[in-house]
Structures are given as C-alpha cells and as structure tokens.
Motif scaffolding. Structure first.
Motif, PDB file in Angstrom:
ATOM      1  N   ARG A 190      -4.878  -8.692  -2.819  1.00 31.50           N
ATOM      2  CA  ARG A 190      -4.850  -7.305  -3.280  1.00 31.50           C
ATOM      3  C   ARG A 190      -5.150  -7.258  -4.775  1.00 31.50           C
ATOM      4  N   ALA A 191      -6.232  -6.611  -5.133  1.00 30.63           N
ATOM      5  CA  ALA A 191      -6.618  -6.521  -6.546  1.00 30.63           C
ATOM      6  C   ALA A 191      -5.613  -5.711  -7.347  1.00 30.63           C
ATOM      7  N   LEU A 192      -4.963  -4.720  -6.727  1.00 34.28           N
ATOM      8  CA  LEU A 192      -3.991  -3.885  -7.428  1.00 34.28           C
ATOM      9  C   LEU A 192      -2.603  -4.500  -7.462  1.00 34.28           C
ATOM     10  N   GLY A 193      -2.436  -5.642  -6.802  1.00 33.53           N
ATOM     11  CA  GLY A 193      -1.142  -6.297  -6.798  1.00 33.53           C
ATOM     12  C   GLY A 193      -0.295  -5.913  -5.598  1.00 33.53           C
ATOM     13  N   ARG A 194       0.802  -6.634  -5.422  1.00 36.85           N
ATOM     14  CA  ARG A 194       1.689  -6.417  -4.280  1.00 36.85           C
ATOM     15  C   ARG A 194       2.462  -5.112  -4.442  1.00 36.85           C
ATOM     16  N   THR A 195       2.573  -4.359  -3.355  1.00 34.61           N
ATOM     17  CA  THR A 195       3.346  -3.120  -3.358  1.00 34.61           C
ATOM     18  C   THR A 195       4.818  -3.437  -3.166  1.00 34.61           C
ATOM     19  N   GLN A 196       5.644  -2.935  -4.080  1.00 35.08           N
ATOM     20  CA  GLN A 196       7.090  -3.142  -4.011  1.00 35.08           C
ATOM     21  C   GLN A 196       7.782  -1.794  -3.835  1.00 35.08           C
ATOM     22  N   LEU A 197       8.664  -1.733  -2.843  1.00 32.79           N
ATOM     23  CA  LEU A 197       9.385  -0.502  -2.538  1.00 32.79           C
ATOM     24  C   LEU A 197      10.869  -0.674  -2.834  1.00 32.79           C
ATOM     25  N   SER A 198      11.497   0.433  -3.196  1.00 35.76           N
ATOM     26  CA  SER A 198      12.944   0.470  -3.392  1.00 35.76           C
ATOM     27  C   SER A 198      13.596   1.186  -2.216  1.00 35.76           C
ATOM     28  N   ASP A 199      14.838   0.846  -1.964  1.00 40.10           N
ATOM     29  CA  ASP A 199      15.562   1.529  -0.882  1.00 40.10           C
ATOM     30  C   ASP A 199      15.862   2.981  -1.221  1.00 40.10           C
ATOM     31  N   THR A 200      15.935   3.287  -2.512  1.00 36.35           N
ATOM     32  CA  THR A 200      16.211   4.650  -2.954  1.00 36.35           C
ATOM     33  C   THR A 200      15.099   5.115  -3.879  1.00 36.35           C
ATOM     34  N   PRO A 201      14.891   6.412  -3.999  1.00 32.75           N
ATOM     35  CA  PRO A 201      13.839   6.922  -4.890  1.00 32.75           C
ATOM     36  C   PRO A 201      14.057   6.489  -6.334  1.00 32.75           C
ATOM     37  N   ILE A 202      12.970   6.350  -7.050  1.00 24.68           N
ATOM     38  CA  ILE A 202      13.037   5.962  -8.454  1.00 24.68           C
ATOM     39  C   ILE A 202      13.860   6.968  -9.248  1.00 24.68           C
ATOM     40  N   LYS A 203      13.742   8.254  -8.912  1.00 20.62           N
ATOM     41  CA  LYS A 203      14.471   9.296  -9.644  1.00 20.62           C
ATOM     42  C   LYS A 203      15.980   9.109  -9.557  1.00 20.62           C
TER      43      LYS A 203
END
Length: 301
Positions: free
Chosen positions: A277-290
């Motif tokens: 992936r040229a844009l890098g690995r997608t990392q998700l959080s269990d809760t919204p960033i906000k």
C-alpha cells in the motif's frame, strides 16, 4: 515578462496555495455528511489529530497524482483511497448518514479542490475568462475521477460547475461540533493534540497568522457559517500579504511548489513499488478520534 494564461490545472498552481489549505478543508466539510464523516472517524492513520505528518504526505500525494500523475497512478490512488474510506461510514447514532466512498460526497470534495486551485490563482492574478474557465473545468475532472466519481458526473463547462456549486450551497451547515474541529485546524492546535508539548510551538508561533489566512481565504458565506467577521483592516492586511505572495510567486517560488508536486508523485510511485500500500497501513481505533480514540502521545509516524 507577461504571464501565460492558464489552460490546465497545473497552470493554476501558485505560491499562494501554501496559505489556503485549511480554508478549503472547511469548504469541503461544510457539507454535513462530509464533515461528520471526518468528525466521527476512527481511522487514526489518516487523521491530522493523530498523524499530522502522514496526513500531510498522503493528502499532498493525492493532489500531486490527480494533477501530475498518469492513469496508472490515478487508478492505484483511487483503489487505495477507497480502501481507507470503507471504514468511514455512519452509525445509527450519527447526526447524518454518510459513506466515505459516496460519489456524491466525493464530487463536492473535488469541486472544493477545484476552487483551491482557482482561488489561489485569481487572488494573485485576477479573474479568468469563460473560455479559460471552461478549459480548466474539464482539466479539473481528475480531482474527481482520482476518487470515486465518474468522468460523466463531472461538469464539462464553467456554467455547469457554477450551477452545481450554487445548488449545493443551501445544503451546507456548520454546527458547534464541526466548528470546533475547524477552529483547531485553523489555529494549528491539532498539532498539540497529536504531539503534546512537542507541538505547542506551532500554534504559539504560527497559529494566529494561519487563522487569519484561513479567514481571509474563505468565501463570505463560509465565514458567516464559521461566525467569523471580516473588517476593512483585515482586508488591508490581506492586500499586503497578497502583494508579498505575488512577488515571490513571480520570483520562482511557484516553480518550487510545482517541483514539490512532482517529487510527491515520484514518492508515491516508489512506495507503490516497495510496499503493498503506497499510502501505508490503515489503522482503526475502537472509538472515534473525537472521543480520544487512538490517542498516543507523542504521535508516531
């Protein structure tokens, strides 16, 4: 020497484009479905509030590929952006329904990005003819097709573009939650959120001026939605700033900015060859960033 009149999107790139990035983001996110898609995001790997350097790189690469890339670059970018946006989808509790891959929402984003280029040029060098605007509108289709928007859905004349823009304006709104996000971006406080004490110097040293330039680069209707004023004194200050940028643009800074675009394309191609992936690995959080999701201080890049 007289400046050649612009015919394609690269012709609109100027040094003044260094000042109007956040203003354009506000325009994009003023469409509530776009704004809440970002506000409720759990994609920490693509958030300026968690990974500001990476976010700057990937956004710059998207613009560079859309403007200077070839069809293969744009196909890869489109695929990778779509993969990231699959995680951007509304929940039953969201104030509005949205999907990060919605062609309708991405068309608005692309329309705002076209204004990003148009506004930086016309601020320095004045209005363009309808013939020039028609040509530029067609050239700007790559801003949309590098996303999930079909070529046939993009306006083919300036009149079509203006009609689409004016029809969309009544749908725009900025509520208190989204306005707070914009205030953080305009004043550079988001860097402190990402980096803690290491980032405090950015809002202290540059926040006041960048907030001014963000207000300056917003059309009046967006300033009203932000509850920002604009005075004669502000306009006089802006006139001085514009004069400075016009001077350095003519002195060669524009060429350096264009070079940076080409370097970003080369970097994208290199990353595409070296990684899945040229844009890098997608990392998700269990809760919204906000809500504090994915908070790691200092942020890692």
């Amino acid at each position: 020497m007289r400046r050649a009149r612009p015919q394609t999107l690269p012709d609109l790139i100027t040094a003044y484009g260094l000042t109007n990035g956040v203003a354009n983001i506000i325009m994009q996110l003023a469409l509530p479905a776009v704004g809440y898609g970002v506000h409720e995001s759990r994609v920490i790997s693509g958030s300026p509030r968690r990974r500001p350097i990476k976010r700057t790189r990937t956004t710059s690469q998207y613009l560079a590929v859309a403007v200077f890339g070839d069809d293969a670059d744009r196909d890869r970018m489109r695929t990778e952006v779509a993969d990231v946006h699959r995680a951007v989808i509304s929940t039953p509790d969201s104030p509005t329904r949205y999907s990060g891959n919605s062609p309708d929402l991405q068309k608005w984003v692309a329309a705002c990005l076209f204004r990003f280029y148009l506004d930086q040029y016309t601020t320095l060098y004045g209005d363009l003819s309808v013939t020039e605007l028609d040509s530029l509108t067609r050239s700007a289709s790559t801003l949309a097709t590098t996303l999930n928007v079909r070529e046939s859905a993009w306006p083919q004349t300036w009149d079509e573009y203006e009609r689409y823009w004016n029809e969309t304006l009544p749908r725009l709104a900025i509520d208190d939650a989204i306005r707070a996000d914009f205030e953080s971006l305009a004043g550079l406080e988001f860097i402190t959120e990402a980096w803690g004490p290491l980032g405090r110097g950015f809002p202290l040293l540059g926040g006041r001026h960048y907030r001014f330039m963000t207000r300056a680069n917003l059309p009046a209707e967006f300033r009203t939605m932000m509850k920002w004023d604009w005075t004669d004194r502000d306009q006089r200050r802006l006139n001085r700033v514009v004069g400075f940028y016009r001077t350095i643009d003519r002195a060669g800074v524009r060429a350096l900015v264009r070079l940076a675009y080409r370097v970003a394309v080369a970097d994208f191609r290199l990353r595409a060859r070296l990684a899945t992936r040229a844009l890098g690995r997608t990392q998700l959080s269990d809760t919204p960033i906000k809500d504090g999701g994915g908070l790691r201080w200092p942020a890692r890049h």
